[in-house]
Design an enzyme around this catalytic site. Structure first.
Site, PDB file in Angstrom:
ATOM      1  CG  ASP A  29      -0.298  -0.450   2.506  1.00  0.00           C
ATOM      2  OD1 ASP A  29       0.938  -0.416   2.585  1.00  0.00           O
ATOM      3  OD2 ASP A  29      -1.031  -0.819   3.439  1.00  0.00           O
ATOM      4  CG  ASN A  62      -8.937  -1.535  11.809  1.00  0.00           C
ATOM      5  OD1 ASN A  62      -7.988  -2.179  11.348  1.00  0.00           O
ATOM      6  ND2 ASN A  62      -9.415  -0.456  11.208  1.00  0.00           N
ATOM      7  CG  HIS A  89      -5.823  -2.256   8.670  1.00  0.00           C
ATOM      8  ND1 HIS A  89      -5.985  -1.004   9.223  1.00  0.00           N
ATOM      9  CD2 HIS A  89      -4.486  -2.460   8.640  1.00  0.00           C
ATOM     10  CE1 HIS A  89      -4.800  -0.488   9.509  1.00  0.00           C
ATOM     11  NE2 HIS A  89      -3.872  -1.352   9.161  1.00  0.00           N
ATOM     12  CD  GLU A 131      -8.891   0.963   7.670  1.00  0.00           C
ATOM     13  OE1 GLU A 131      -8.763  -0.007   8.453  1.00  0.00           O
ATOM     14  OE2 GLU A 131      -8.451   2.099   7.915  1.00  0.00           O
TER      15      GLU A 131
HETATM   16  C1  GLP Z   1      -0.472   0.111   8.692  1.00  0.00           C
HETATM   17  C2  GLP Z   1      -0.140  -0.565   7.352  1.00  0.00           C
HETATM   18  C3  GLP Z   1      -0.389  -2.036   7.415  1.00  0.00           C
HETATM   19  C4  GLP Z   1       0.221  -2.527   8.708  1.00  0.00           C
HETATM   20  C5  GLP Z   1      -0.613  -2.060   9.854  1.00  0.00           C
HETATM   21  C6  GLP Z   1      -0.082  -2.415  11.222  1.00  0.00           C
HETATM   22  O1  GLP Z   1      -1.524   0.991   8.643  1.00  0.00           O
HETATM   23  N1  GLP Z   1      -0.773  -0.039   6.197  1.00  0.00           N
HETATM   24  O2  GLP Z   1       0.165  -2.677   6.286  1.00  0.00           O
HETATM   25  O3  GLP Z   1       0.239  -3.929   8.741  1.00  0.00           O
HETATM   26  O4  GLP Z   1      -0.926  -0.707   9.740  1.00  0.00           O
HETATM   27  O5  GLP Z   1       0.920  -1.539  11.615  1.00  0.00           O
HETATM   28  P1  GLP Z   1       1.874  -1.761  12.828  1.00  0.00           P
HETATM   29  O6  GLP Z   1       2.789  -2.870  12.439  1.00  0.00           O
HETATM   30  O7  GLP Z   1       2.586  -0.456  12.975  1.00  0.00           O
HETATM   31  O8  GLP Z   1       1.030  -2.110  14.008  1.00  0.00           O
END
Ligand code: GLP
Length: 253
Positions: free
Chosen positions: A67, A148, A150, A155
């Site tokens: 992304d 959440n 995702h 989402e």
């Molecule tokens: C972000 C990214 C995701 C990631 C997630 C968890 O928003 N777009 O690809 O897996 O959130 O992030 P973190 O590893 O900082 O908890």
């Protein structure tokens, strides 16, 4: 889904890096799907340690990031382009022409079609990215897990059939990522691989660490697959490994 529970974040990072490196050793032309966020930082650090440029681990590898935010420059400090350069790309011998990240400004499309607005160009960028993934074929995709549920930026409520597209970010996701943006506000849209795009990967490895992820990890283990929980789509996939540390595993059965 196969579950691997390890002691702590360091052990999670070491194991994820080992899985990536052994996959690259088996198939040097590997096509990787790559995540951002805090969770994979340790994995990238381990990979960089083991794969300094002279070892040529990445010389035939192709990567596709999951992304990118819409509307920020690739060299913005919080862009996923900047993240990937500083954590991985600048340190290994991955050919720049084989590093793929969705372009949240659709620059190439707008260069070719100067009359298009950003909002008109973004769907074309999504189609271009999806086609590039389909052409290459994802072998192994690493995922983090949003609090959440995702995956990528898919989402809750997003279709399991979704492909690469522009999505609106939830308030909780924007809050979770606010620290990367400092004074700037977090963009409210992103381009993300869709859930069906992610599921097209032959193999998937999910990583979750820390107490903040314990409740979503429990839901992933215990709730039936539903679009309210994007990560539950992974139940449809035959080769998924979830690596969690003890803190994230605290509510597992
Ligand atoms: C972000 C990214 C995701 C990631 C997630 C968890 O928003 N777009 O690809 O897996 O959130 O992030 P973190 O590893 O900082 O908890």
């Amino acid at each position: 889904m196969k579950w691997e529970v390890v002691e702590d974040y360091d052990a999670l990072s070491v194991l994820a890096a080992q899985l990536m490196l052994s996959a690259l050793a088996l198939k040097p032309q590997m096509v990787l799907g790559l995540p951002t966020g805090r969770t994979p930082e340790g994995m990238y650090a381990q990979v960089v340690r083991a794969c300094h440029k002279e070892y040529h681990c990445f010389s035939s590898v192709t990567t596709f990031n999951l992304d990118e935010y819409v509307g920020i420059l690739p060299d913005h400090p919080a862009s996923y382009g900047t993240y990937m350069r500083s954590r991985l790309f600048d340190h290994v011998d991955l050919d720049p022409s084989r590093r793929n990240i969705p372009d949240g400004l659709a620059t190439a499309i707008r260069r070719d079609h100067p009359r298009l607005t950003l909002d008109e160009a973004l769907p074309l960028e999504c189609t271009r990215y999806e086609q590039a993934i389909a052409g290459a074929g994802l072998d192994l995709t690493f995922l983090g897990l949003g609090t959440n549920g995702h995956i990528g930026f898919n989402e809750p409520g997003g279709s399991f059939e979704s492909r690469t597209r522009v999505v609106r970010l939830s308030e909780s996701t924007r809050k979770a990522n606010a620290s990367f943006f400092g004074e700037d506000s977090v963009p409210d849209r992103a381009i993300t691989m869709g859930i069906a795009t992610i599921l097209s990967s032959k193999q998937i490895i999910v990583m979750a660490s820390g107490t903040k992820k314990a409740s979503i990890v429990r839901r992933l283990e215990q709730e039936p697959a539903s679009e309210d929980l994007p990560a539950s789509s992974l139940r449809r996939h035959p080769d998924v490994t979830v690596i969690v540390d003890n803190a994230a595993a605290a509510e597992l059965s």
